[in-house]
Design an enzyme around this catalytic site. Structure first.
Site, PDB file in Angstrom:
ATOM      1  N   PRO A 174      19.009  60.933  18.204  1.00 14.45           N
ATOM      2  CA  PRO A 174      19.142  61.694  16.822  1.00 14.45           C
ATOM      3  C   PRO A 174      17.490  61.924  16.619  1.00 14.45           C
ATOM      4  O   PRO A 174      16.703  61.263  16.734  1.00 14.45           O
ATOM      5  CB  PRO A 174      19.682  60.971  16.031  1.00 14.45           C
ATOM      6  CG  PRO A 174      20.453  59.947  16.730  1.00 14.45           C
ATOM      7  CD  PRO A 174      20.058  59.845  17.966  1.00 14.45           C
ATOM      8  N   THR A 197      15.445  64.218  17.744  1.00 13.97           N
ATOM      9  CA  THR A 197      14.564  64.691  18.836  1.00 13.97           C
ATOM     10  C   THR A 197      14.406  66.477  18.898  1.00 13.97           C
ATOM     11  O   THR A 197      13.510  66.926  19.718  1.00 13.97           O
ATOM     12  CB  THR A 197      15.169  64.401  20.185  1.00 13.97           C
ATOM     13  OG1 THR A 197      16.695  64.652  20.481  1.00 13.97           O
ATOM     14  CG2 THR A 197      15.004  62.780  20.545  1.00 13.97           C
ATOM     15  N   HIS A 217       0.858  32.264  10.742  1.00 14.32           N
ATOM     16  CA  HIS A 217       1.722  32.849  11.713  1.00 14.32           C
ATOM     17  C   HIS A 217       1.417  34.073  12.257  1.00 14.32           C
ATOM     18  O   HIS A 217       1.529  34.269  13.645  1.00 14.32           O
ATOM     19  CB  HIS A 217       2.951  32.901  10.835  1.00 14.32           C
ATOM     20  CG  HIS A 217       4.053  33.428  11.533  1.00 14.32           C
ATOM     21  ND1 HIS A 217       5.441  32.864  11.917  1.00 14.32           N
ATOM     22  CD2 HIS A 217       4.422  34.955  12.036  1.00 14.32           C
ATOM     23  CE1 HIS A 217       6.147  33.843  12.480  1.00 14.32           C
ATOM     24  NE2 HIS A 217       5.857  34.872  12.585  1.00 14.32           N
ATOM     25  N   GLU A 218       0.870  34.887  11.614  1.00 14.67           N
ATOM     26  CA  GLU A 218       0.329  36.090  11.969  1.00 14.67           C
ATOM     27  C   GLU A 218      -0.761  36.196  12.925  1.00 14.67           C
ATOM     28  O   GLU A 218      -0.989  36.683  14.017  1.00 14.67           O
ATOM     29  CB  GLU A 218       0.089  37.258  10.881  1.00 14.67           C
ATOM     30  CG  GLU A 218       1.143  37.476   9.954  1.00 14.67           C
ATOM     31  CD  GLU A 218       2.230  38.177  10.600  1.00 14.67           C
ATOM     32  OE1 GLU A 218       2.226  38.503  11.874  1.00 14.67           O
ATOM     33  OE2 GLU A 218       3.453  37.969  10.229  1.00 14.67           O
TER      34      GLU A 218
END
Length: 612
Positions: A207, A209, A426-427
């Site tokens: 979908p 494109t 965490h990041e």
């Protein structure tokens, strides 16, 4: 009032018949309260003073008797008898104290009576019928008497407004369709050598494109009428309507040949009939009619059928055979160059700053389709206006990319200091694992600003070049990067949180694909244990192995994940100083770019080398 002039005589005939019937019913109802009596009986009633009034007409006497048992005026029975011109009748009625009168003839009364009994019912029926037909037309499409009419939208050369210049990133698809355009322009070049025009081309792809855009571009380039409708537009609640609409569509197309018929979402009527027990009879009849029409029309007349779908695997084999849809045109997700060209097309009417580099945006949007890229350019323009600028800058485009991927910044969400610290480590754990390995993508941005799609922070990586293949080592390193966020939480805080749920899901998916689809498992080797279903939609895998093998697959996936997690912890353990310093800087600034991240990491590493 009525749009269908051909049906006007039939309508008028029915209206007249119904009006006559209404008048006949009214006449019999009005006469039901009258009873004929003999003249002698009338005289007896006069003598017995049983009459209230008498209306003396030229040919009859209408007698109103006195009330009996308090009967209402509506239920009172009237009598009538012939007028015998009895000379003493007036005196007899006067002496009996009976009211009598003779009706005065009004010249206007026949006209009013005619209007009320004929014109008014006819007008009411006409407007009521017209209203009902319009109502049914709105619900059923095209009018109550046009169930079998095609409801295709017809575009002509000037109204499509689309050419191949407006389609970017699909050069191979355009090349396949340009031949059809050339055939419609110069058929003699092909017929001279004996070539025939392809009856149809099936546009297949995910979908967004640009399948519909390509079909309109073909019509715009060919400068021929363009019939456009959806596959679901054929199917109605009444059996046979869809087949009738197919016949009508091809009949209209042949009259306007050369022309193009475009059926969007053809899988709505073209699903396979194999093993379809208790299927939809209306859909199957519509499909059968479509197959017959595609076989029946002469391609030399210049009628080309284009269809689009993102579910080619469900289409009926009879629909896909040569002679019906002769070509399958793949409209896939664009590559790097294609994305850059698409961005250029959608930004040609946008005022861009000179510093904008669309190639960088194309690199950051791997996997995006044309509709996504158009949306990103528009979001960037909207952001530039919000920021009070008259030009779109590079930062607007990158922010638009992040908005589409992760949502807008959620500035009203206030995290506690503890949660902020956990998200930051965490990041940075993700970013460090990416920077410390050889075959991973460079870090572009790290942020702990929450987003509306649920992310409390994220690490954005930017590829240096477009890649179409991934090695086993690259996939394993990517899994390590995904698990490094959880590893940082575990090492620094000695506890784990729910923030790694999406990382775990993606890492598990990659590990499972290595085992079941890529043949990268030492235990199973090159055996396909899963296959992709609905490749152009969700791409969900379907298992092709027994329950025993599936259990072994699960154990192998667990083994890959555990090894990657241990590697992530080892990488971070050996770089705890960098982890702490970068995380502190991120907590203070909330967002840092890749260059800033690498400067801090390099300074820490250089310091460690100097002390070593």
């Amino acid at each position: 009032m009525l749009k269908n002039k051909k049906g006007l005589p039939q309508f008028l005939t029915v209206a007249v018949i119904i009006t006559i019937l209404i008048n006949i019913v009214i006449y019999f109802v009005s006469q039901s309260n009258y009873k004929q009596i003999d003249y002698s009986e009338f005289l007896t009633m006069v003598n017995n003073k049983q009459i209230e009034s008498v209306e003396i007409d030229s040919d009859r006497l209408v007698i109103t008797p006195k009330n009996e048992d308090n009967a209402s005026a509506l239920n009172k029975k009237l009598y009538y008898t012939g007028n015998l011109d009895y000379p003493q009748l007036v005196d007899k009625l006067y002496n009996a104290d009976i009211k009598f009168t003779t009706p005065v003839k009004n010249t206007r009364l026949p006209i009013i009576s005619f209007l009320l009994s004929w014109i008014l019912p006819f007008a009411l029926f006409y407007f009521l019928g017209n209203f009902l037909m319009k109502s049914m037309g709105n619900k059923l499409g095209g009018g109550a008497m046009s169930f079998g009419k095609s409801n295709a939208k017809v575009y002509v050369e000037k109204t499509t407004g689309v050419s191949f210049k407006d389609v970017a990133g699909q050069e191979e698809a355009k090349e396949s369709l340009k031949e059809i355009v050339d055939f419609l322009h110069k058929p003699e070049r092909y017929t001279k050598i004996g070539a025939k025009l392809p009856k149809g081309a099936l546009l297949v792809g995910p979908p967004g494109t640009g399948k519909t855009l390509l079909a309109k571009a073909v019509a715009g380039e060919a400068k021929v009428p363009f019939f456009s409708l959806s596959g679901s537009g054929f199917v109605e609640m009444f059996v046979g309507v869809g087949a009738s609409r197919v016949r009508d569509l091809f009949s209209q197309a042949e009259k306007q040949a050369p022309c193009i018929i475009f059926i969007d979402e053809i899988d709505a009527i073209g699903k396979s009939r194999d093993g379809n027990i208790g299927g939809n009879d209306e859909r199957e009849q519509t499909l059968n009619q479509l197959l017959a029409e595609m076989d029946g029309f002469d391609s030399s007349k210049g009628v080309v059928i284009l269809a689009a779908t993102n579910r080619p695997e469900v289409l009926d084999k009879a629909l896909l055979r040569p002679g019906r849809f002769d070509r399958r045109v793949i409209v896939d997700k664009p590559d790097l160059k294609g994305r850059e060209n698409i961005l250029k097309v959608h930004s040609k009417n946008i005022i861009m700053d000179e510093s904008v580099k669309l190639n960088d945006i194309a690199l950051a949007t791997a996997g995006a389709v044309g509709a996504d890229l158009a949306n990103m350019v528009n979001e960037a323009a909207l952001r530039a206006v919000r920021m009070g600028r008259d030009k779109v800058k590079q930062e607007d485009l990158f922010e638009a990319v992040e908005t589409i991927i992760a949502g807008k910044e959620k500035k009203d969400r206030v995290m506690s200091e503890n949660e902020k610290n956990i998200v930051a480590f965490h990041e940075v754990g993700h970013a460090l694992a990416s920077a410390l390995q050889k075959k991973t993508q460079p870090v572009h941005k790290i942020t702990i600003v929450p987003r509306t799609m649920g992310a409390l922070g994220y690490t954005m990586q930017m590829p240096e070049e477009e890649k179409y293949l991934m090695t086993k080592e690259e996939i394993l390193e990517q899994i390590v990067v995904l698990l490094a966020g959880r590893a940082a939480e575990d090492l620094v805080f000695n506890e784990v949180t729910t923030g790694a749920s999406n990382d775990i899901e993606r890492a598990t998916s990659l590990a499972r694909q290595m085992v079941t689809m890529y043949g990268m498992s030492d235990k199973f080797g090159m055996i396909g244990l899963e296959s992709i279903q609905n490749r152009y939609l969700d791409g969900r895998p379907v298992r092709n192995c027994s329950d025993e093998i599936s259990a072994e697959v699960d154990r192998e996936v667990i083994n890959i994940i555990n090894k990657a997690y241990e590697k992530a912890k080892e990488l971070l353990k050996s770089n705890m100083e960098a982890l702490g310093k970068i995380s502190s800087h991120l907590i203070f600034k909330e967002t840092i770019m890749g260059e800033e991240f690498m400067e801090i990491l390099n300074s820490v590493q250089n310091k460690e080398l100097a002390n070593a």
